[in-house]
Design a protein around this motif. Structure first.
Motif, PDB file in Angstrom:
ATOM      1  N   ALA A  91       0.843  -1.116   0.013  1.00  0.00           N
ATOM      2  CA  ALA A  91      -0.037  -0.021  -0.084  1.00  0.00           C
ATOM      3  C   ALA A  91       0.862   1.278  -0.110  1.00  0.00           C
ATOM      4  CB  ALA A  91      -0.949  -0.023   1.372  1.00  0.00           C
ATOM      5  N   GLY A  92       0.305   2.324  -0.357  1.00  0.00           N
ATOM      6  CA  GLY A  92       1.270   3.619  -0.415  1.00  0.00           C
ATOM      7  C   GLY A  92       1.802   3.734  -1.698  1.00  0.00           C
ATOM      8  N   VAL A  93       2.816   4.980  -1.481  1.00  0.00           N
ATOM      9  CA  VAL A  93       3.605   5.237  -2.727  1.00  0.00           C
ATOM     10  C   VAL A  93       5.078   4.884  -2.449  1.00  0.00           C
ATOM     11  CG1 VAL A  93       1.968   6.821  -3.725  1.00  0.00           C
ATOM     12  CG2 VAL A  93       3.670   7.555  -1.983  1.00  0.00           C
ATOM     13  N   ARG A  94       5.797   4.555  -3.478  1.00  0.00           N
ATOM     14  CA  ARG A  94       7.227   4.729  -3.360  1.00  0.00           C
ATOM     15  C   ARG A  94       7.862   6.233  -2.694  1.00  0.00           C
ATOM     16  NH1 ARG A  94      11.522   2.067  -6.900  1.00  0.00           N
ATOM     17  NH2 ARG A  94       9.529   1.290  -8.128  1.00  0.00           N
ATOM     18  N   GLU A  95       7.419   7.197  -3.318  1.00  0.00           N
ATOM     19  CA  GLU A  95       7.840   8.333  -2.940  1.00  0.00           C
ATOM     20  C   GLU A  95       6.573   9.613  -3.155  1.00  0.00           C
ATOM     21  OE1 GLU A  95      11.248  11.754  -4.699  1.00  0.00           O
ATOM     22  OE2 GLU A  95      10.805   9.647  -5.676  1.00  0.00           O
ATOM     23  N   PHE A  96       6.781  10.345  -2.275  1.00  0.00           N
ATOM     24  CA  PHE A  96       5.542  11.492  -2.215  1.00  0.00           C
ATOM     25  C   PHE A  96       5.669  12.093  -3.271  1.00  0.00           C
ATOM     26  CE2 PHE A  96       5.124  11.889   2.739  1.00  0.00           C
ATOM     27  CZ  PHE A  96       4.226  10.615   2.519  1.00  0.00           C
ATOM     28  N   GLY A  97       4.489  12.842  -4.136  1.00  0.00           N
ATOM     29  CA  GLY A  97       4.753  13.596  -5.262  1.00  0.00           C
ATOM     30  C   GLY A  97       4.685  12.523  -6.340  1.00  0.00           C
ATOM     31  N   HIS A  98       4.692  11.425  -6.318  1.00  0.00           N
ATOM     32  CA  HIS A  98       4.787  10.430  -7.387  1.00  0.00           C
ATOM     33  C   HIS A  98       3.735   9.220  -7.001  1.00  0.00           C
ATOM     34  CE1 HIS A  98       8.304  11.909  -9.074  1.00  0.00           C
ATOM     35  NE2 HIS A  98       8.730  12.226  -8.013  1.00  0.00           N
ATOM     36  N   ASP A  99       3.238   8.448  -8.271  1.00  0.00           N
ATOM     37  CA  ASP A  99       2.175   7.639  -7.975  1.00  0.00           C
ATOM     38  C   ASP A  99       2.589   6.315  -7.995  1.00  0.00           C
ATOM     39  OD1 ASP A  99       0.242   9.562  -8.188  1.00  0.00           O
ATOM     40  OD2 ASP A  99       0.060   9.523 -10.383  1.00  0.00           O
ATOM     41  N   ASP A 100       4.097   6.065  -8.287  1.00  0.00           N
ATOM     42  CA  ASP A 100       4.607   4.724  -8.585  1.00  0.00           C
ATOM     43  C   ASP A 100       4.369   4.021  -6.944  1.00  0.00           C
ATOM     44  OD1 ASP A 100       5.379   5.173 -10.705  1.00  0.00           O
ATOM     45  OD2 ASP A 100       7.507   5.773 -10.175  1.00  0.00           O
ATOM     46  N   PRO A 101       3.826   2.703  -6.753  1.00  0.00           N
ATOM     47  CA  PRO A 101       3.520   2.024  -5.673  1.00  0.00           C
ATOM     48  C   PRO A 101       4.761   1.595  -5.293  1.00  0.00           C
ATOM     49  CG  PRO A 101       2.999   0.481  -7.712  1.00  0.00           C
ATOM     50  CD  PRO A 101       3.370   1.939  -8.024  1.00  0.00           C
ATOM     51  N   VAL A 102       4.955   1.209  -3.787  1.00  0.00           N
ATOM     52  CA  VAL A 102       5.854   0.547  -2.955  1.00  0.00           C
ATOM     53  C   VAL A 102       6.312  -0.655  -3.751  1.00  0.00           C
ATOM     54  CG1 VAL A 102       6.531  -0.535  -0.889  1.00  0.00           C
ATOM     55  CG2 VAL A 102       5.327   1.751  -0.797  1.00  0.00           C
ATOM     56  N   PRO A 103       7.605  -0.688  -4.149  1.00  0.00           N
ATOM     57  CA  PRO A 103       8.200  -1.947  -4.871  1.00  0.00           C
ATOM     58  C   PRO A 103       8.228  -3.032  -3.669  1.00  0.00           C
ATOM     59  CG  PRO A 103       9.891  -0.337  -4.174  1.00  0.00           C
ATOM     60  CD  PRO A 103       8.798   0.268  -4.090  1.00  0.00           C
ATOM     61  N   THR A 104       7.674  -4.020  -4.049  1.00  0.00           N
ATOM     62  CA  THR A 104       7.733  -5.218  -3.271  1.00  0.00           C
ATOM     63  C   THR A 104       9.144  -6.018  -3.273  1.00  0.00           C
ATOM     64  OG1 THR A 104       6.613  -6.731  -4.746  1.00  0.00           O
ATOM     65  CG2 THR A 104       5.110  -5.542  -3.142  1.00  0.00           C
ATOM     66  N   ASP A 105       9.933  -5.599  -3.994  1.00  0.00           N
ATOM     67  CA  ASP A 105      11.254  -6.243  -4.108  1.00  0.00           C
ATOM     68  C   ASP A 105      12.238  -5.097  -3.962  1.00  0.00           C
ATOM     69  OD1 ASP A 105      11.128  -4.582  -6.213  1.00  0.00           O
ATOM     70  OD2 ASP A 105      12.070  -5.948  -7.636  1.00  0.00           O
ATOM     71  N   GLY A 106      11.805  -3.957  -3.189  1.00  0.00           N
ATOM     72  CA  GLY A 106      12.766  -2.948  -2.893  1.00  0.00           C
ATOM     73  C   GLY A 106      13.394  -3.067  -1.716  1.00  0.00           C
ATOM     74  N   LYS A 107      14.682  -2.442  -1.504  1.00  0.00           N
ATOM     75  CA  LYS A 107      15.444  -2.574  -0.161  1.00  0.00           C
ATOM     76  C   LYS A 107      14.947  -1.509   0.805  1.00  0.00           C
ATOM     77  CE  LYS A 107      19.645  -3.687  -2.747  1.00  0.00           C
ATOM     78  NZ  LYS A 107      19.552  -3.543  -4.040  1.00  0.00           N
ATOM     79  N   PHE A 108      15.089  -1.705   2.004  1.00  0.00           N
ATOM     80  CA  PHE A 108      14.998  -0.957   3.143  1.00  0.00           C
ATOM     81  C   PHE A 108      15.988  -0.919   4.179  1.00  0.00           C
ATOM     82  CE2 PHE A 108      12.271  -4.868   2.875  1.00  0.00           C
ATOM     83  CZ  PHE A 108      12.666  -5.351   4.080  1.00  0.00           C
ATOM     84  N   ARG A 109      15.703  -0.092   5.051  1.00  0.00           N
ATOM     85  CA  ARG A 109      16.661  -0.247   6.149  1.00  0.00           C
ATOM     86  C   ARG A 109      16.154  -1.312   7.346  1.00  0.00           C
ATOM     87  NH1 ARG A 109      20.724   3.539   5.718  1.00  0.00           N
ATOM     88  NH2 ARG A 109      20.245   5.146   4.454  1.00  0.00           N
ATOM     89  N   ILE A 110      16.631  -2.157   7.778  1.00  0.00           N
ATOM     90  CA  ILE A 110      16.005  -3.226   8.577  1.00  0.00           C
ATOM     91  C   ILE A 110      16.494  -2.947  10.108  1.00  0.00           C
ATOM     92  CG2 ILE A 110      16.499  -5.094   6.718  1.00  0.00           C
ATOM     93  CD1 ILE A 110      18.485  -6.077   8.564  1.00  0.00           C
ATOM     94  N   ALA A 111      16.985  -1.931  10.381  1.00  0.00           N
ATOM     95  CA  ALA A 111      17.002  -1.616  11.844  1.00  0.00           C
ATOM     96  C   ALA A 111      17.564  -2.704  12.699  1.00  0.00           C
ATOM     97  CB  ALA A 111      15.889  -0.831  12.292  1.00  0.00           C
ATOM     98  N   CYS A 112      16.760  -3.130  13.779  1.00  0.00           N
ATOM     99  CA  CYS A 112      17.099  -3.521  14.852  1.00  0.00           C
ATOM    100  C   CYS A 112      17.290  -5.213  14.477  1.00  0.00           C
ATOM    101  CB  CYS A 112      16.273  -3.434  15.985  1.00  0.00           C
ATOM    102  SG  CYS A 112      16.429  -1.590  16.648  1.00  0.00           S
ATOM    103  N   ILE A 113      16.773  -5.660  13.290  1.00  0.00           N
ATOM    104  CA  ILE A 113      16.824  -6.915  12.709  1.00  0.00           C
ATOM    105  C   ILE A 113      18.210  -7.253  12.459  1.00  0.00           C
ATOM    106  CG2 ILE A 113      16.164  -8.396  11.251  1.00  0.00           C
ATOM    107  CD1 ILE A 113      13.542  -7.090  10.931  1.00  0.00           C
TER     108      ILE A 113
END
Length: 360
Positions: free
Chosen positions: A48-70
């Motif tokens: 749900a939501g967008v990849r970046e504010f100001g654009h319509d591209d959805p969140v990529p389900t293969d995208g990287k992210f900061r995993i923090a405490c994991i």
């Protein structure tokens, strides 16, 4: 194994509930979210939501992210491998490995650091409000010894082993311990012992690099009422307590390898799963805390093992049954004041995790 997206026309009420719960996140403080759910041989993802504010591209389900405490689960795995090799004793005081690092080093055992029962002050509590300080220090380098000294200059919060209190400083000390024992940084050890053998091509220890490489959704923080893009940051303040970057697919591979005994000998895996009394731990869904790994109970009583994490812009969760057959991993890109994380937003996150677990 099949890997599918949840379609709007799905008739499965559990998947519909999950999609609704993930959709709700973007109404209460998330910019976007992705959840990966595996039950047996079937995997599906929702977002749900967008990849970046100001654009319509959805969140990529293969995208990287900061995993923090994991990151702590990776650090604990390396450290327990060293225990299995006879190079570290969990019940020896940290003073024997890192003399002079902590004034209380003879009171604090390695096990205490792993399970957050050391009483060591959390250095992050010494910093100013997150939003104000983040804008000032987002690209600043922090040496781990500098962060540990903040805690070392404080008295212990309690007698080691007498209760649980989550402290990121514990795992910064453990990162230094890995280097003291092996002669190589915790990052090098994680790469050679976990990332390379498992083929985790999208898992990164960035060090001082502020960027997230490749495809990713951007994270935000509400600072003085405005949404500030906080995707880029020097994660050295988190270092061995939370610097890593990954994907839901790589975390899934890691989680399966961990719970099925491919990374640790049986004795060390049992040590990892040996928890403090559940009543000591007040983290959401928790049923105690082991050595960088924790048992979690969903609303319908399903037992998972995993961890959660948060860092500016990103919140992450992983969990799996011990046979590795049922798993979930999630990344939520944030748009919230850190002071507002608890309450409505945290409840919505727990609801989404429970909805995902209900699909297992």
């Amino acid at each position: 194994m099949t890997d599918t997206m949840v379609k709007p026309e799905t008739k499965d009420p559990k998947r519909i509930r999950l999609q609704e719960a993930v959709d709700k996140l973007v109404t209460v403080g998330a910019a976007g979210a992705q959840f990966r759910v595996t039950s047996g041989d079937e995997t599906f993802t929702v977002h749900a939501g967008v990849r970046e504010f100001g654009h319509d591209d959805p969140v990529p389900t293969d995208g990287k992210f900061r995993i923090a405490c994991i990151t702590k689960v990776f650090v604990s795995t390396v450290l327990l491998q060293l225990v299995g090799e006879g190079r570290i004793d969990l019940d020896k005081p940290i003073e024997e490995y890192l003399p002079g690092l902590l004034p209380q080093g003879r009171e604090v055992a390695v096990r205490n650091l792993l399970q957050h029962t050391s009483g060591l002050y959390n250095h992050a509590d010494a910093f100013q409000r997150p939003g104000d300080r983040f804008e000032r220090d987002r690209y600043k380098h922090f040496d781990p010894e500098e962060l540990v000294k903040i805690a070392a200059d404080k008295p212990l919060n309690f007698t080691p082993g007498s209760t649980f209190e989550y402290s990121n400083t514990n795992y910064i000390v453990l990162g230094l311990l890995i280097k003291a024992v092996t002669g190589r940084s915790y990052a090098e050890e994680i790469r050679t012992r976990i990332i390379e053998p498992l083929g985790l091509r999208d898992t990164v220890l960035p060090g001082d690099d502020p960027h997230i490489p490749g495809s990713h959704a951007r994270g935000y923080m509400k600072i003085k009422g405005r949404s500030v893009d906080v995707t880029e940051m020097n994660p050295s303040e988190a270092c061995s307590a939370g610097e890593m970057i990954s994907t839901t697919r790589d975390l899934d591979t890691f989680l399966v390898a961990l719970v099925t005994g491919k990374l640790l000998k049986p004795e060390q895996l049992e040590q990892m799963k040996t928890t403090v009394p559940p009543e000591w731990v007040t983290l959401p869904m928790s049923n105690g805390y082991g050595l960088g790994f924790m048992p979690l109970v969903t609303e319908r009583g399903l037992s998972l093992w995993g961890h959660g994490g948060g860092i500016p812009g990103y919140a992450t969760f992983i969990g799996a049954t011990l046979d590795g057959r049922q798993r979930l991993e999630s990344s939520i890109t944030l748009d919230i004041d850190p002071d507002d994380f608890s309450g409505v937003f945290e409840d919505a996150v727990v609801d989404a995790i429970n909805a995902a677990a209900d699909c297992l």
